[in-house]
Design a protein around this motif. Structure first.
Motif, short mmCIF file in Angstrom:
data_model
loop_
_atom_site.label_atom_id
_atom_site.label_comp_id
_atom_site.label_asym_id
_atom_site.label_seq_id
_atom_site.Cartn_x
_atom_site.Cartn_y
_atom_site.Cartn_z
N GLN A 17 14.38 -4.60 10.09
CA GLN A 17 15.36 -3.64 9.62
C GLN A 17 14.71 -2.26 9.61
OE1 GLN A 17 16.53 -3.69 5.41
NE2 GLN A 17 14.89 -5.16 5.00
N PRO A 18 15.46 -1.18 9.42
CA PRO A 18 14.85 0.16 9.40
C PRO A 18 13.92 0.30 8.20
CG PRO A 18 17.21 0.31 9.81
CD PRO A 18 16.94 -1.10 9.38
N SER A 19 12.67 -0.08 8.36
CA SER A 19 11.71 -0.09 7.26
C SER A 19 10.32 0.21 7.80
CB SER A 19 11.69 -1.47 6.57
OG SER A 19 11.16 -2.45 7.45
N ARG A 20 9.42 0.55 6.88
CA ARG A 20 8.03 0.79 7.26
C ARG A 20 7.41 -0.49 7.83
NH1 ARG A 20 10.03 5.23 6.24
NH2 ARG A 20 9.22 6.70 4.70
N GLN A 21 7.73 -1.62 7.22
CA GLN A 21 7.12 -2.88 7.66
C GLN A 21 7.48 -3.17 9.11
OE1 GLN A 21 7.65 -6.32 5.10
NE2 GLN A 21 7.39 -7.73 6.81
N THR A 170 -5.91 -6.07 -3.46
CA THR A 170 -5.55 -5.43 -4.72
C THR A 170 -4.34 -4.53 -4.51
OG1 THR A 170 -7.85 -5.46 -5.48
CG2 THR A 170 -6.38 -3.88 -6.54
N LEU A 171 -3.45 -4.50 -5.48
CA LEU A 171 -2.34 -3.56 -5.49
C LEU A 171 -2.68 -2.48 -6.51
CD1 LEU A 171 0.42 -2.40 -4.97
CD2 LEU A 171 1.45 -4.27 -6.28
N PRO A 172 -3.18 -1.32 -6.07
CA PRO A 172 -3.59 -0.28 -7.02
C PRO A 172 -2.43 0.19 -7.88
CG PRO A 172 -4.44 0.18 -4.81
CD PRO A 172 -3.44 -0.93 -4.67
N LEU A 173 -2.74 0.60 -9.09
CA LEU A 173 -1.73 1.09 -10.01
C LEU A 173 -0.99 2.29 -9.42
CD1 LEU A 173 -0.51 0.82 -12.89
CD2 LEU A 173 -2.23 2.47 -13.65
N PRO A 176 2.11 3.81 -3.71
CA PRO A 176 3.45 3.91 -3.09
C PRO A 176 3.83 2.65 -2.31
CG PRO A 176 2.18 5.92 -2.74
CD PRO A 176 1.23 4.92 -3.31
N GLY A 177 5.05 2.19 -2.53
CA GLY A 177 5.50 0.95 -1.92
C GLY A 177 5.59 1.00 -0.41
N ASP A 178 5.95 2.17 0.16
CA ASP A 178 6.05 2.24 1.62
C ASP A 178 4.67 2.13 2.26
OD1 ASP A 178 5.31 4.73 0.62
OD2 ASP A 178 6.41 5.85 2.16
N ARG A 179 3.64 2.69 1.61
CA ARG A 179 2.29 2.55 2.13
C ARG A 179 1.82 1.10 2.04
NH1 ARG A 179 -0.73 7.27 3.07
NH2 ARG A 179 0.75 8.93 3.50
N LEU A 180 2.14 0.45 0.92
CA LEU A 180 1.78 -0.95 0.77
C LEU A 180 2.46 -1.80 1.83
CD1 LEU A 180 0.44 -3.26 -0.83
CD2 LEU A 180 2.50 -3.32 -2.26
N GLU A 181 3.74 -1.54 2.07
CA GLU A 181 4.50 -2.26 3.08
C GLU A 181 3.84 -2.11 4.45
OE1 GLU A 181 9.25 -2.82 3.39
OE2 GLU A 181 8.55 -0.80 3.83
N ALA A 182 3.37 -0.89 4.75
CA ALA A 182 2.71 -0.63 6.03
C ALA A 182 1.37 -1.36 6.13
CB ALA A 182 2.51 0.88 6.21
N TRP A 183 0.58 -1.31 5.07
CA TRP A 183 -0.72 -1.98 5.07
C TRP A 183 -0.56 -3.48 5.30
CZ3 TRP A 183 -4.47 -0.05 0.67
CH2 TRP A 183 -4.85 1.27 0.94
N LEU A 184 0.37 -4.09 4.56
CA LEU A 184 0.54 -5.53 4.66
C LEU A 184 1.04 -5.94 6.05
CD1 LEU A 184 2.02 -6.37 1.14
CD2 LEU A 184 -0.35 -6.54 1.91
N LEU A 238 8.04 2.90 -10.74
CA LEU A 238 8.69 4.03 -10.09
C LEU A 238 7.95 4.45 -8.82
CD1 LEU A 238 9.60 6.29 -13.17
CD2 LEU A 238 11.08 4.68 -11.93
N ALA A 239 6.63 4.54 -8.90
CA ALA A 239 5.85 4.96 -7.73
C ALA A 239 5.95 3.93 -6.61
CB ALA A 239 4.39 5.16 -8.11
N GLY A 240 6.18 2.67 -6.98
CA GLY A 240 6.24 1.62 -5.97
C GLY A 240 7.58 1.48 -5.30
#
Length: 309
Positions: A17-21, A170-173, A176-184, A238-240
């Motif tokens: 779908q239109p997403s970072r992942q 680790t999921l740092p405190l 940002p969720g879009d960066r996490l989505e990209a990393w994973l 919120l940041a995520g």
């Protein structure tokens, strides 16, 4: 006896779908030399397009459609879930295999049977934890500080196929969720490419049996928090989830509802004494959370509207 090594990668159809992942998955496959014969995108209605900075060298800031068009890859957009049931085989180009990366709907058996080498799913959680369409939202909602990605075979049961590999991190405190989505997505593609190169076998026939939270599409109540939350969890949530495109609300102590546009700060003192038309500082325990927000209506009215739906 040595393992069989593939002389080439299989051809692939990417479902997302239109997403970072999805964007990072497509970028990683193309960079590795995988021939992607088509991109199938679902128009999910529970996420909005999150704001991003246009940085050409960062694939998570590009729409997957843009990447596909630049590479001459055909794009098929599905507006509604029911279209999967009537999708003719000729609508999607043939391929040896398919990769699912952030596709929100269960795929019917006729789709699964089209690919001789099967379908693979890049799931952004350490399965069997958080199966379902929105695992990252629930990681942040539950205050998780560790996550990962799982590569598994797609079967008739959602997120329950044989596992090929997992990567934990680790999921740092307040990361940002879009960066996490990209990393994973990047880590997951690494597992997939190594699997194809080495022809590795699945490491587990089935998932371990344990009680898990189903990562459902979040309802309005799931996306609404109140001032009883711990400050660190508010900042983390919120940041995520805001960069992932979710609408998020805060019910303050007077039961006024605020739709949050952007998380700004977590401090010991309020940065904004009163709502200035764009920003507001809300108290959570002994700390203050400052956000860009708009006043919506009372939390009670929101609950009534959600009940009617």
């Amino acid at each position: 006896m040595s393992k069989r090594v593939l002389t080439r990668f299989p051809t692939v159809v990417l479902w997302g779908q239109p997403s970072r992942q999805t964007a990072v998955t497509l970028a990683a496959l193309l960079r590795a030399g995988v021939r992607v014969t088509a991109l199938v995108l679902a128009r999910s209605r529970h996420r909005t397009q999150s704001p991003g900075i246009d940085v050409p060298v960062a694939p998570w800031h590009e729409d997957p459609s843009t990447l596909a068009k630049r590479s001459g890859i055909p794009i098929l957009v599905l507006q509604e879930k029911y279209q999967l049931q009537t999708l003719p085989a000729s609508a999607v180009p043939e391929a040896d295999s398919a990769v699912v990366s952030c596709f929100p709907w269960k795929l019917p058996s006729p789709v699964l049977e089209r690919y001789p080498l099967g379908m693979y799913n890049l799931h952004p959680s350490l399965l069997p934890a958080y199966p379902g369409p929105e695992p990252l939202f629930w990681h942040y909602r539950d205050g998780r500080l560790r996550t990962g990605v799982t590569l598994h075979r797609v079967t008739d049961t959602v997120d329950a196929g044989p596992i090929i590999g997992r990567v934990s991190c680790t999921l740092p405190l307040a990361f940002p969720g879009d960066r996490l989505e990209a990393w994973l997505a990047w880590y997951g593609c690494g597992i997939l490419l190594r699997h194809w190169q080495n022809d590795t076998a699945e490491v587990e026939a089935t998932h371990p049996r344990e009680t898990v939270r189903w990562a459902r599409v979040p309802a309005i109540g799931d996306r609404t928090i109140d001032t009883g939350w711990q400050p660190w969890r508010v900042a983390h949530f919120l940041a995520g989830v805001l960069p992932l495109g979710f609408d998020v609300y805060i019910a303050d102590q007077s039961n006024q509802l605020w739709q949050v546009k952007r998380f700004l700060a977590w401090t010991q003192q309020p940065l904004v004494p009163d709502f200035d038309g764009r920003r507001i500082s809300l108290r959570f325990g002994r700390s203050w959370i400052t956000v860009e927000a708009t006043s919506v209506h009372s939390a009670e009215r929101l609950r009534r509207n959600a009940f009617r739906q």
